[in-house]
Design a protein around this motif. Structure first.
Motif, PDB file in Angstrom:
ATOM      1  N   VAL A 210      -3.880   6.507   8.565  1.00 34.19           N
ATOM      2  CA  VAL A 210      -3.616   5.835   7.377  1.00 34.19           C
ATOM      3  C   VAL A 210      -4.001   4.290   7.487  1.00 34.19           C
ATOM      4  O   VAL A 210      -4.923   3.592   6.655  1.00 34.19           O
TER       5      VAL A 210
ATOM      6  N   GLN B 161      -7.827   4.150   7.422  1.00 32.33           N
ATOM      7  CA  GLN B 161      -8.330   4.251   6.152  1.00 32.33           C
ATOM      8  C   GLN B 161      -8.470   3.006   5.413  1.00 32.33           C
ATOM      9  O   GLN B 161      -8.874   2.582   4.526  1.00 32.33           O
TER      10      GLN B 161
ATOM     11  N   PHE C 296       1.891   8.697   2.415  1.00 32.63           N
ATOM     12  CA  PHE C 296       0.714   7.907   1.895  1.00 32.63           C
ATOM     13  C   PHE C 296      -0.011   8.650   0.892  1.00 32.63           C
ATOM     14  O   PHE C 296      -0.498   9.741   1.116  1.00 32.63           O
ATOM     15  N   ASP C 297      -0.134   8.233  -0.531  1.00 36.07           N
ATOM     16  CA  ASP C 297      -0.709   8.856  -1.744  1.00 36.07           C
ATOM     17  C   ASP C 297       0.033  10.179  -1.914  1.00 36.07           C
ATOM     18  O   ASP C 297      -0.789  11.303  -2.050  1.00 36.07           O
ATOM     19  N   GLY C 298       1.309  10.182  -1.539  1.00 38.62           N
ATOM     20  CA  GLY C 298       2.071  11.466  -1.671  1.00 38.62           C
ATOM     21  C   GLY C 298       1.691  12.579  -0.818  1.00 38.62           C
ATOM     22  O   GLY C 298       2.347  13.740  -0.973  1.00 38.62           O
ATOM     23  N   THR C 299       1.205  12.124   0.394  1.00 43.84           N
ATOM     24  CA  THR C 299       0.915  13.229   1.373  1.00 43.84           C
ATOM     25  C   THR C 299       1.437  12.665   2.833  1.00 43.84           C
ATOM     26  O   THR C 299       1.330  11.560   2.878  1.00 43.84           O
TER      27      THR C 299
ATOM     28  N   ARG D 248       1.182  11.898   6.368  1.00 41.23           N
ATOM     29  CA  ARG D 248      -0.144  11.679   7.245  1.00 41.23           C
ATOM     30  C   ARG D 248       0.181  11.089   8.586  1.00 41.23           C
ATOM     31  O   ARG D 248       1.365  10.391   8.667  1.00 41.23           O
TER      32      ARG D 248
ATOM     33  N   HIS E 132       0.792  -1.329   0.100  1.00 40.11           N
ATOM     34  CA  HIS E 132      -0.146   0.061  -0.056  1.00 40.11           C
ATOM     35  C   HIS E 132       0.789   1.242  -0.142  1.00 40.11           C
ATOM     36  O   HIS E 132       0.393   2.293   0.197  1.00 40.11           O
ATOM     37  N   ARG E 133       2.115   1.128  -0.014  1.00 36.77           N
ATOM     38  CA  ARG E 133       3.324   1.988  -0.145  1.00 36.77           C
ATOM     39  C   ARG E 133       2.901   2.986   1.104  1.00 36.77           C
ATOM     40  O   ARG E 133       2.756   4.388   0.849  1.00 36.77           O
TER      41      ARG E 133
END
Length: 530
Positions: free
Chosen positions: A196, A199, A186-189, A191, A150-151
Motif C-alpha cells: 500500500v 502504491q 485499503f480500498d475495501g481490501t 492488503r 488515505h484510510r
C-alpha cells in the motif's frame, strides 16, 4: 443531525465525503466531536502550518539525537523495555530496537476494531504525539496523517492491553503498518502494508530510536474508543427523553411530572435538561389527570434516571478530552528545557474510571427503556392499549402476539448490559515481571462501555418501534388524543422505516436498521452537549 432528518440524504453525504473538512492537528486542543468526525470519515486531518509548532517538533527530535550521541541513557532507546530497563543496548543495536518492540507485541487477539474505531485510535495517537513531548520526527506525524487521510487502516485486535504501559499490543499494529509490516485494509481490501505504501508513493517508514515506543506507549486505543462512547451515550440520553415523552402520550399519562419547578427544587443540571427535553416534546398536551394521579416510576422519574447520564457526560468530557490532549508516552522529551523525563503518563486511570462510570449510567438507560416497554405491552398497565400492542383485527387477535417477543428480547439485552457494569478498573493485574504491577484496565473498560452501548441501542430500537406502535394504537382508540408536533414528526419518520404491525411479522431487519441509525447518532439531535 436535526431531528427532522431521520432518513439520510445520500447525495449530501456523498458530496460531503468527497470534500471532508480538515481538522488541524498540532498547537491546539482537539475535541471529542472532531475525533468522531475523523472516525466517521466526515473530516480529514492536516498538520498545523504554525512555524513555532513545527520548530518544537524538530527541536525535540534533535535534542534526543544529541542526548544519545553524548552517551546518555534513555529508557527504551538504549535500554531494554519494561523490567528489562536495566539491560543496556549497544549503540550498534539502538536503531534496530524500535522494530523489535513492534514485532514482539504482535500478539493481539479477539475481534478487530472496526474502521470507525481504528480511525479514532489513530487520531488520538497523532494528537498526543503532536504535543511535542515525544521526541518524534515530523515525518512520523505525516505518515500517521496519511493513514487517516488515505484510510490505510491497520487491523487492530481489540484484546491484549492492560491499559498501562499504555495500549502497547494494539498500538503495535499501528506502528507495524507504518513500517510496512502486517495487514491493513485499503480500498475495501485486505492488503500487505508495504504494498500500500508503494502504491501511495512512499517507502515504509524506518523508525528512529524512540519512535516505536512513542507510537505504542500511550492511551490512544482507550481514548479513541472513549470519544466514540461519549457521542453515542449523549445520543441515547436524548433518545430516552424523546421516548419518555412518546410513552407518556401513548399511555395517556401526565405531562405535569416534568414541570420545571420540580427540577428547580432539586437542581441537578442534567436532570433539569432531560425534563426540559421531555417538556418541549409534550408542549401543548392537556394535563388533566388521566388514569392515574401519578404515573409509574419509569415514566415519572425518567428525568432523574436520564439526568445521571447527562451530568456524568460533563465530567466524562473533561477527563476524556484532557487525556486526548496530553502527552501520554514515556519517557517525555522536553525540547525547551532539554530534559528527558521518566514517568508514567501512559497510565489510563482516568479513562478507565470514566468508562466504568459511563457504562453504568448507560445500562440504567437500558433498564429505564425496558421498563417503559414492559408497561406498554402489558394490558394490565397500559391504560387500554391492546395486549402486546397487537394491531390485529378482532377476528385475527387470538393468533397475533404483536411485540411480545420484542419485549422478551429487550429484557435479555438489558440484562446483558447490566451484567457488563462490573467495573474493569478494579481488576488490576501485576504483569511483566511485576514491573507493570498496578495497571488501569482502561481499554477493557472502554470496550465494555461500547458493548453496553450496543446492547442499550438495541433496547432503544425495540422501545422506539413499540412506542410508535403504541401511539398509533392510542390514536385509533381515541382520535382526539393530542400528539405534539415533535412527537408526530418523529413517529412518522420511524413509521417510514418500520410500518405499523397489523399482522405479526419478523422485525429483525427493522430492529437492525434502526439500531444502526441510533449507533450513528442519527435518530434525534443531541441537545445541550449531552
Amino acid at each position: 443531525m436535526s431531528e427532522h432528518d431521520l432518513i439520510d440524504d445520500a447525495h449530501a453525504h456523498a458530496a460531503h465525503a468527497a470534500t471532508p473538512r480538515a481538522v488541524v492537528i498540532g498547537g491546539r486542543r482537539l475535541s471529542i466531536e472532531e475525533v468522531v468526525a475523523i472516525a466517521k470519515g466526515r473530516a480529514s486531518v492536516a498538520l498545523s502550518g504554525d512555524a513555532a509548532w513545527r520548530s518544537r517538533i524538530l527541536r525535540g527530535a534533535d535534542f534526543l539525537r544529541r542526548h544519545l550521541a553524548a552517551g546518555e541513557t534513555v529508557y527504551g532507546v538504549n535500554t531494554g523495555y519494561g523490567d528489562a530497563c536495566i539491560v543496556d543496548v549497544p549503540m550498534e543495536l539502538v536503531e534496530a530496537l524500535p522494530l523489535q518492540l513492534t514485532r514482539y507485541h504482535g500478539c493481539g487477539m479477539g475481534a478487530y476494531l472496526d474502521d470507525t474505531q481504528t480511525l479514532a485510535v489513530i487520531a488520538a495517537r497523532l494528537n498526543s504525539l503532536a504535543y511535542g513531548f515525544s521526541g518524534v520526527r515530523p515525518v512520523l506525524l505525516e505518515r500517521l496523517a496519511d493513514l487517516i487521510n488515505h484510510r490505510v487502516l491497520p487491523r487492530i485486535p481489540a484484546e491484549g492491553s492492560v491499559g498501562a504501559s499504555g495500549d502497547l499490543t494494539p498500538l503495535s499494529y499501528v506502528a507495524a503498518a507504518l513500517v510496512g509490516e502486517r495487514d491493513v485494509m485499503f480500498d475495501g481490501t485486505l492488503r500487505d502494508a508495504a504494498g500500500v505504501w508503494t502504491q501511495l508513493g512512499h517507502a515504509p517508514l524506518t523508525l528512529a530510536p524512540k519512535e516505536g515506543l512513542a507510537l505504542m506507549n500511550g492511551t490512544a486505543v482507550m481514548t479513541g474508543l472513549a470519544c466514540l462512547a461519549f457521542a453515542r451515550a449523549g445520543h441515547l440520553a436524548r433518545l430516552a427523553a424523546r421516548l419518555t415523552a412518546l410513552a407518556t402520550v401513548a399511555l395517556d399519562g401526565r405531562a405535569a411530572h416534568f414541570d420545571a419547578l420540580i427540577f428547580e427544587a432539586k437542581p441537578h443540571v442534567g436532570q433539569a435538561d432531560a425534563a426540559a427535553w421531555i417538556r418541549a416534546d409534550l408542549a401543548g398536551r392537556d394535563d388533566t389527570p388521566g388514569h392515574r394521579l401519578q404515573d409509574r416510576y419509569s415514566i415519572r422519574c425518567a428525568p432523574h434516571v436520564i439526568g445521571v447520564t447527562v451530568d456524568a457526560l460533563s465530567w466524562v468530557r473533561r477527563d476524556v478530552e484532557n487525556e486526548l490532549n496530553s502527552a501520554n508516552d514515556n519517557p517525555l522529551i522536553d525540547p525547551d528545557g532539554e530534559r528527558v523525563l521518566h514517568g508514567g503518563n501512559f497510565y489510563g486511570g482516568h479513562i478507565a474510571f470514566a468508562m466504568d462510570a459511563l457504562k453504568t449510567a448507560v445500562a440504567n438507560l437500558a433498564d429505564l427503556m425496558d421498563r417503559q416497554l414492559a408497561l406498554l405491552v402489558d394490558d394490565k398497565f397500559n391504560n387500554g392499549l391492546p395486549r402486546n400492542l397487537s394491531g390485529a383485527t378482532s377476528a385475527r387477535a387470538p393468533i397475533n402476539h404483536g411485540f411480545k417477543a420484542v419485549q422478551i428480547s429487550s429484557s435479555a439485552w438489558t440484562a446483558e448490559a447490566l451484567k457488563h457494569t462490573m467495573p474493569a478498573s478494579v481488576f488490576s493485574r501485576s504483569t511483566e515481571a511485576h514491573n507493570q504491577d498496578k495497571v488501569s484496565m482502561g481499554t477493557i473498560a472502554a470496550r465494555d462501555c461500547l458493548r453496553v452501548l450496543e446492547l442499550t441501542e438495541q433496547v432503544a430500537a425495540a422501545h422506539t418501534l413499540a412506542t410508535v406502535q403504541a401511539l398509533e394504537l392510542r390514536m385509533r382508540i381515541d382520535g382526539a388524543t393530542p400528539v405534539p408536533a415533535p412527537l408526530r414528526v418523529f413517529a412518522g419518520q420511524v413509521a417510514a422505516l418500520s410500518p405499523f404491525v397489523g399482522e405479526d411479522r419478523a422485525l429483525e431487519s427493522d430492529l437492525r436498521a434502526l439500531t444502526a441509525r441510533i449507533a450513528d447518532c442519527a435518530l434525534v439531535e443531541v441537545a445541550g452537549g449531552a
